[in-house]
Design a protein around this motif. Sequence first.
Motif, PDB file in Angstrom:
ATOM      1  N   ALA A  94       0.830  -1.208   0.000  1.00 47.64           N
ATOM      2  CA  ALA A  94       0.000   0.000   0.000  1.00 47.64           C
ATOM      3  C   ALA A  94       0.860   1.253   0.000  1.00 47.64           C
ATOM      4  CB  ALA A  94      -0.922  -0.016   1.209  1.00 47.64           C
ATOM      5  N   GLU A  95       2.024   1.180   0.610  1.00 46.78           N
ATOM      6  CA  GLU A  95       2.914   2.340   0.652  1.00 46.78           C
ATOM      7  C   GLU A  95       3.383   2.714  -0.747  1.00 46.78           C
ATOM      8  OE1 GLU A  95       7.022   3.871   2.803  1.00 46.78           O
ATOM      9  OE2 GLU A  95       6.277   1.864   3.207  1.00 46.78           O
ATOM     10  N   ASN A  96       3.767   1.724  -1.530  1.00 50.62           N
ATOM     11  CA  ASN A  96       4.204   1.995  -2.906  1.00 50.62           C
ATOM     12  C   ASN A  96       3.067   2.567  -3.735  1.00 50.62           C
ATOM     13  OD1 ASN A  96       6.808   1.148  -2.480  1.00 50.62           O
ATOM     14  ND2 ASN A  96       6.434  -0.939  -3.176  1.00 50.62           N
ATOM     15  N   ALA A  97       1.873   2.045  -3.548  1.00 47.95           N
ATOM     16  CA  ALA A  97       0.715   2.555  -4.284  1.00 47.95           C
ATOM     17  C   ALA A  97       0.454   4.006  -3.913  1.00 47.95           C
ATOM     18  CB  ALA A  97      -0.506   1.691  -3.988  1.00 47.95           C
ATOM     19  N   GLY A  98       0.524   4.312  -2.632  1.00 49.19           N
ATOM     20  CA  GLY A  98       0.305   5.684  -2.178  1.00 49.19           C
ATOM     21  C   GLY A  98       1.331   6.644  -2.733  1.00 49.19           C
ATOM     22  N   GLU A  99       2.581   6.216  -2.760  1.00 45.32           N
ATOM     23  CA  GLU A  99       3.641   7.064  -3.295  1.00 45.32           C
ATOM     24  C   GLU A  99       3.420   7.342  -4.774  1.00 45.32           C
ATOM     25  OE1 GLU A  99       7.387   5.235  -2.368  1.00 45.32           O
ATOM     26  OE2 GLU A  99       7.167   5.623  -0.228  1.00 45.32           O
ATOM     27  N   LYS A 100       3.006   6.329  -5.518  1.00 45.18           N
ATOM     28  CA  LYS A 100       2.786   6.522  -6.949  1.00 45.18           C
ATOM     29  C   LYS A 100       1.594   7.442  -7.208  1.00 45.18           C
ATOM     30  CE  LYS A 100       5.086   2.384  -8.409  1.00 45.18           C
ATOM     31  NZ  LYS A 100       5.319   1.542  -9.548  1.00 45.18           N
ATOM     32  N   VAL A 101       0.553   7.316  -6.395  1.00 49.19           N
ATOM     33  CA  VAL A 101      -0.600   8.205  -6.549  1.00 49.19           C
ATOM     34  C   VAL A 101      -0.195   9.629  -6.198  1.00 49.19           C
ATOM     35  CG1 VAL A 101      -2.878   8.780  -5.625  1.00 49.19           C
ATOM     36  CG2 VAL A 101      -2.335   6.419  -6.231  1.00 49.19           C
ATOM     37  N   ASP A 102       0.578   9.794  -5.107  1.00 54.22           N
ATOM     38  CA  ASP A 102       1.060  11.125  -4.735  1.00 54.22           C
ATOM     39  C   ASP A 102       1.885  11.748  -5.855  1.00 54.22           C
ATOM     40  OD1 ASP A 102      -0.137  11.044  -2.263  1.00 54.22           O
ATOM     41  OD2 ASP A 102       1.684  10.466  -1.178  1.00 54.22           O
ATOM     42  N   GLU A 103       2.738  10.948  -6.452  1.00 53.84           N
ATOM     43  CA  GLU A 103       3.591  11.424  -7.543  1.00 53.84           C
ATOM     44  C   GLU A 103       2.745  11.833  -8.753  1.00 53.84           C
ATOM     45  OE1 GLU A 103       6.964   9.362 -10.238  1.00 53.84           O
ATOM     46  OE2 GLU A 103       7.146   9.010  -8.076  1.00 53.84           O
ATOM     47  N   ALA A 104       1.730  11.029  -9.061  1.00 55.42           N
ATOM     48  CA  ALA A 104       0.859  11.344 -10.194  1.00 55.42           C
ATOM     49  C   ALA A 104       0.088  12.635  -9.943  1.00 55.42           C
ATOM     50  CB  ALA A 104      -0.112  10.192 -10.456  1.00 55.42           C
ATOM     51  N   MET A 105      -0.392  12.817  -8.718  1.00 53.05           N
ATOM     52  CA  MET A 105      -1.133  14.031  -8.384  1.00 53.05           C
ATOM     53  C   MET A 105      -0.227  15.259  -8.433  1.00 53.05           C
ATOM     54  SD  MET A 105      -4.164  13.075  -8.198  1.00 53.05           S
ATOM     55  CE  MET A 105      -4.911  14.575  -7.634  1.00 53.05           C
ATOM     56  N   THR A 106       1.012  15.113  -7.982  1.00 54.76           N
ATOM     57  CA  THR A 106       1.962  16.221  -8.042  1.00 54.76           C
ATOM     58  C   THR A 106       2.235  16.599  -9.496  1.00 54.76           C
ATOM     59  OG1 THR A 106       2.976  15.559  -5.959  1.00 54.76           O
ATOM     60  CG2 THR A 106       4.288  16.967  -7.406  1.00 54.76           C
ATOM     61  N   ASP A 107       2.453  15.585 -10.327  1.00 51.31           N
ATOM     62  CA  ASP A 107       2.697  15.846 -11.750  1.00 51.31           C
ATOM     63  C   ASP A 107       1.491  16.520 -12.397  1.00 51.31           C
ATOM     64  OD1 ASP A 107       5.178  14.701 -11.478  1.00 51.31           O
ATOM     65  OD2 ASP A 107       4.620  12.784 -12.411  1.00 51.31           O
ATOM     66  N   ALA A 108       0.290  16.063 -12.061  1.00 49.90           N
ATOM     67  CA  ALA A 108      -0.923  16.661 -12.629  1.00 49.90           C
ATOM     68  C   ALA A 108      -1.079  18.105 -12.151  1.00 49.90           C
ATOM     69  CB  ALA A 108      -2.139  15.839 -12.239  1.00 49.90           C
ATOM     70  N   GLY A 109      -0.791  18.350 -10.884  1.00 49.60           N
ATOM     71  CA  GLY A 109      -0.867  19.714 -10.360  1.00 49.60           C
ATOM     72  C   GLY A 109       0.118  20.637 -11.048  1.00 49.60           C
ATOM     73  N   ASN A 110       1.323  20.135 -11.276  1.00 47.17           N
ATOM     74  CA  ASN A 110       2.328  20.930 -11.981  1.00 47.17           C
ATOM     75  C   ASN A 110       1.886  21.224 -13.412  1.00 47.17           C
ATOM     76  OD1 ASN A 110       4.003  21.009  -9.750  1.00 47.17           O
ATOM     77  ND2 ASN A 110       5.233  19.269 -10.408  1.00 47.17           N
ATOM     78  N   ALA A 111       1.271  20.239 -14.062  1.00 47.77           N
ATOM     79  CA  ALA A 111       0.795  20.441 -15.432  1.00 47.77           C
ATOM     80  C   ALA A 111      -0.315  21.494 -15.458  1.00 47.77           C
ATOM     81  CB  ALA A 111       0.295  19.125 -16.014  1.00 47.77           C
ATOM     82  N   MET A 112      -1.201  21.451 -14.462  1.00 46.83           N
ATOM     83  CA  MET A 112      -2.278  22.451 -14.400  1.00 46.83           C
ATOM     84  C   MET A 112      -1.712  23.846 -14.167  1.00 46.83           C
ATOM     85  SD  MET A 112      -5.393  20.592 -12.411  1.00 46.83           S
ATOM     86  CE  MET A 112      -6.507  21.950 -12.689  1.00 46.83           C
ATOM     87  N   GLU A 113      -0.717  23.948 -13.305  1.00 41.76           N
ATOM     88  CA  GLU A 113      -0.097  25.250 -13.042  1.00 41.76           C
ATOM     89  C   GLU A 113       0.591  25.784 -14.293  1.00 41.76           C
ATOM     90  OE1 GLU A 113       2.942  27.408  -9.898  1.00 41.76           O
ATOM     91  OE2 GLU A 113       2.431  25.311  -9.621  1.00 41.76           O
ATOM     92  N   ASP A 114       1.293  24.904 -15.007  1.00 45.10           N
ATOM     93  CA  ASP A 114       1.954  25.313 -16.244  1.00 45.10           C
ATOM     94  C   ASP A 114       0.930  25.800 -17.275  1.00 45.10           C
ATOM     95  OD1 ASP A 114       4.378  24.642 -15.140  1.00 45.10           O
ATOM     96  OD2 ASP A 114       4.557  22.722 -16.207  1.00 45.10           O
ATOM     97  N   THR A 115      -0.197  25.097 -17.374  1.00 43.74           N
ATOM     98  CA  THR A 115      -1.247  25.494 -18.304  1.00 43.74           C
ATOM     99  C   THR A 115      -1.815  26.857 -17.928  1.00 43.74           C
ATOM    100  OG1 THR A 115      -1.818  23.184 -18.729  1.00 43.74           O
ATOM    101  CG2 THR A 115      -3.469  24.837 -19.292  1.00 43.74           C
TER     102      THR A 115
END
Length: 65
Positions: free
Chosen positions: A29-50
Amino acid sequence: MLSIKNLMKLMFVAVFAFSVAACSDDGSAENAGEKVDEAMTDAGNAMEDTCEDVKDGMNAEDKDC
């Protein structure tokens, strides 16, 4: 340029893909959580860039989002 609707779709697909990939690992579950956190961070960065690109295109004084 991506619209907000398309960006949200992309973010949903990325989160789903990372969650499926995390489940196929060792089931941690820890690895899954880290990957979801990473995906959300990347998506947030993409939204900010847009947002910054849109403000730049509109020649806004404040380019921070």
